[in-house]
Design an enzyme around this catalytic site. Structure first.
Site, PDB file in Angstrom:
ATOM      1  N   LEU A 145       0.866  -1.175   0.000  1.00 33.23           N
ATOM      2  CA  LEU A 145       0.000   0.000   0.000  1.00 33.23           C
ATOM      3  C   LEU A 145       0.900   1.221   0.000  1.00 33.23           C
ATOM      4  O   LEU A 145       1.964   1.214   0.634  1.00 33.23           O
ATOM      5  CB  LEU A 145      -0.895   0.037   1.247  1.00 33.23           C
ATOM      6  CG  LEU A 145      -1.999  -1.008   1.392  1.00 33.23           C
ATOM      7  CD1 LEU A 145      -2.722  -0.802   2.727  1.00 33.23           C
ATOM      8  CD2 LEU A 145      -2.995  -0.941   0.241  1.00 33.23           C
ATOM      9  N   ASP A 146       0.493   2.285  -0.692  1.00 32.74           N
ATOM     10  CA  ASP A 146       1.229   3.537  -0.612  1.00 32.74           C
ATOM     11  C   ASP A 146       1.339   3.970   0.849  1.00 32.74           C
ATOM     12  O   ASP A 146       0.465   3.662   1.668  1.00 32.74           O
ATOM     13  CB  ASP A 146       0.518   4.635  -1.398  1.00 32.74           C
ATOM     14  CG  ASP A 146       0.565   4.418  -2.896  1.00 32.74           C
ATOM     15  OD1 ASP A 146       1.389   3.604  -3.348  1.00 32.74           O
ATOM     16  OD2 ASP A 146      -0.224   5.068  -3.604  1.00 32.74           O
ATOM     17  N   LYS A 147       2.382   4.708   1.162  1.00 33.58           N
ATOM     18  CA  LYS A 147       2.605   5.170   2.537  1.00 33.58           C
ATOM     19  C   LYS A 147       1.374   5.880   3.096  1.00 33.58           C
ATOM     20  O   LYS A 147       0.991   5.669   4.250  1.00 33.58           O
ATOM     21  CB  LYS A 147       3.814   6.108   2.579  1.00 33.58           C
ATOM     22  CG  LYS A 147       4.085   6.714   3.956  1.00 33.58           C
ATOM     23  CD  LYS A 147       5.385   7.490   3.968  1.00 33.58           C
ATOM     24  CE  LYS A 147       5.274   8.795   3.208  1.00 33.58           C
ATOM     25  NZ  LYS A 147       4.482   9.813   3.966  1.00 33.58           N
ATOM     26  N   VAL A 164      -1.754   5.560   2.268  1.00 33.21           N
ATOM     27  CA  VAL A 164      -2.997   4.786   2.190  1.00 33.21           C
ATOM     28  C   VAL A 164      -3.075   3.859   3.397  1.00 33.21           C
ATOM     29  O   VAL A 164      -2.100   3.207   3.755  1.00 33.21           O
ATOM     30  CB  VAL A 164      -3.060   3.978   0.882  1.00 33.21           C
ATOM     31  CG1 VAL A 164      -4.309   3.100   0.856  1.00 33.21           C
ATOM     32  CG2 VAL A 164      -3.047   4.921  -0.313  1.00 33.21           C
ATOM     33  N   HIS A 211      -0.601   3.756  -7.952  1.00 29.50           N
ATOM     34  CA  HIS A 211      -1.525   4.896  -7.993  1.00 29.50           C
ATOM     35  C   HIS A 211      -2.745   4.641  -8.888  1.00 29.50           C
ATOM     36  O   HIS A 211      -3.380   5.582  -9.351  1.00 29.50           O
ATOM     37  CB  HIS A 211      -0.825   6.181  -8.451  1.00 29.50           C
ATOM     38  CG  HIS A 211       0.170   6.706  -7.474  1.00 29.50           C
ATOM     39  ND1 HIS A 211       0.746   7.964  -7.584  1.00 29.50           N
ATOM     40  CD2 HIS A 211       0.708   6.160  -6.347  1.00 29.50           C
ATOM     41  CE1 HIS A 211       1.597   8.156  -6.590  1.00 29.50           C
ATOM     42  NE2 HIS A 211       1.580   7.076  -5.821  1.00 29.50           N
TER      43      HIS A 211
END
Length: 292
Positions: free
Chosen positions: A131-133, A135, A227
């Site tokens: 997961l993105d930081k 999110v 993304h």
């Protein structure tokens, strides 16, 4: 004192990349290789090198393993929010703002390090997906290499799949459907751009709640691109609230994107596993504030 290791390249390794030697010959995990890379602990013939650099017979690989203060990491980061665990895997609720993996800027404040310290380093934690930081939500970590291999295969076969919740600006004309577009990375930019020569993205969505200004959508990905959700909804005119990178309103500290649930099979018994992470508090508060 930092531990060190020296290894001489053999004929059978001639021409391989450094990271292949570290993985196949020295049996280092991806996490251990990442730490070597980001702590400048990797040398080839006494010169700092990249993991992609090829080696030749007789080359000397020198590794310096930085000391890890796992007690410090646990003290700083706190207790992980564990949703499910067994002898082969652990599922956690990652907070927004915490990286899933170590990186150059985050060597000891990521979820992987927190779990490593929580389990007192008894085994190597391996992330399945990411997961993105910024999110929040469900993440899976394997507790062994065989479990990681089986769980990764489940991802490829969509046996392991996740559902996300996102708050987008405005209202979708169609309340359910699939967005299809292509994304590419442009050098020098942090965002991803929609382009005909990019990677295919297929994003399924369903609107489940609306306010005067926003919509809460449930999202399932048929493809997994960096993304993908954030760029895709921005492309169709409905950026995520709080996602300043893609033009979202600055109403939240982090993009309004949360991995809400996961389904998978236990990698060895094949028992069905389902775990959920409740909607982030700031996202729920925004919806209630703007409710019709």
């Amino acid at each position: 004192m930092a531990k060190q290791l020296t290894y001489t390249i053999t004929d059978k390794e001639n021409g391989l990349a450094v990271k292949t030697v570290l993985s196949k010959s020295l049996h280092l995990s991806r996490r251990e290789i990442s730490r070597l890379k980001f702590t400048n602990g990797l040398f080839l013939n006494d010169v700092s090198c990249r993991v992609t650099q090829p080696v030749k017979t007789g080359d000397i690989v020198h590794l310096i393993f930085a000391e890890k203060d796992t007690a410090h990491a646990q003290r700083i980061l706190g207790k992980p929010d564990i949703l499910y665990e067994d002898e082969d895997l652990v599922i956690v609720n990652k907070p927004a703002g915490m990286p899933a993996h170590p990186s150059h800027e985050h060597l000891d404040d990521d979820m992987g390090t927190l779990l490593q310290s929580w389990y007192h380093g008894r085994f190597t934690i391996r992330a399945i997906g990411r997961l993105d930081k910024d999110v929040s939500g469900v993440m899976v970590y394997a507790r062994s290499q065989p479990a990681a291999a089986r769980l990764s295969k489940q991802r490829e076969q969509d046996i392991l799949h996740k559902e996300y919740l996102a708050i987008i600006q405005g209202h979708m004309d169609q309340k359910s459907g699939m967005l299809e577009y292509r994304l590419k990375k442009v050098e020098g930019r942090k965002d991803r751009v929609v382009s005909a020569d990019g990677q295919l993205c297929q994003t399924c969505y369903e609107v489940i709640r609306e306010t005067d200004d926003f919509s809460l959508v449930k999202v399932h990905l048929l493809t997994g691109r960096t993304h993908q959700i954030r760029a895709g909804f921005a492309w169709c005119g409905h950026p995520l609230v709080g996602d300043r990178l893609y033009g979202g309103l600055d109403l939240l500290s982090f993009p309004a994107l949360h991995c809400a649930s996961i389904q998978l099979e236990q990698p060895f018994t094949h028992q069905k596993i389902h775990a959920e992470a409740p909607l982030r508090e700031d996202m729920e508060a925004l919806l209630k504030e703007k409710e019709r």
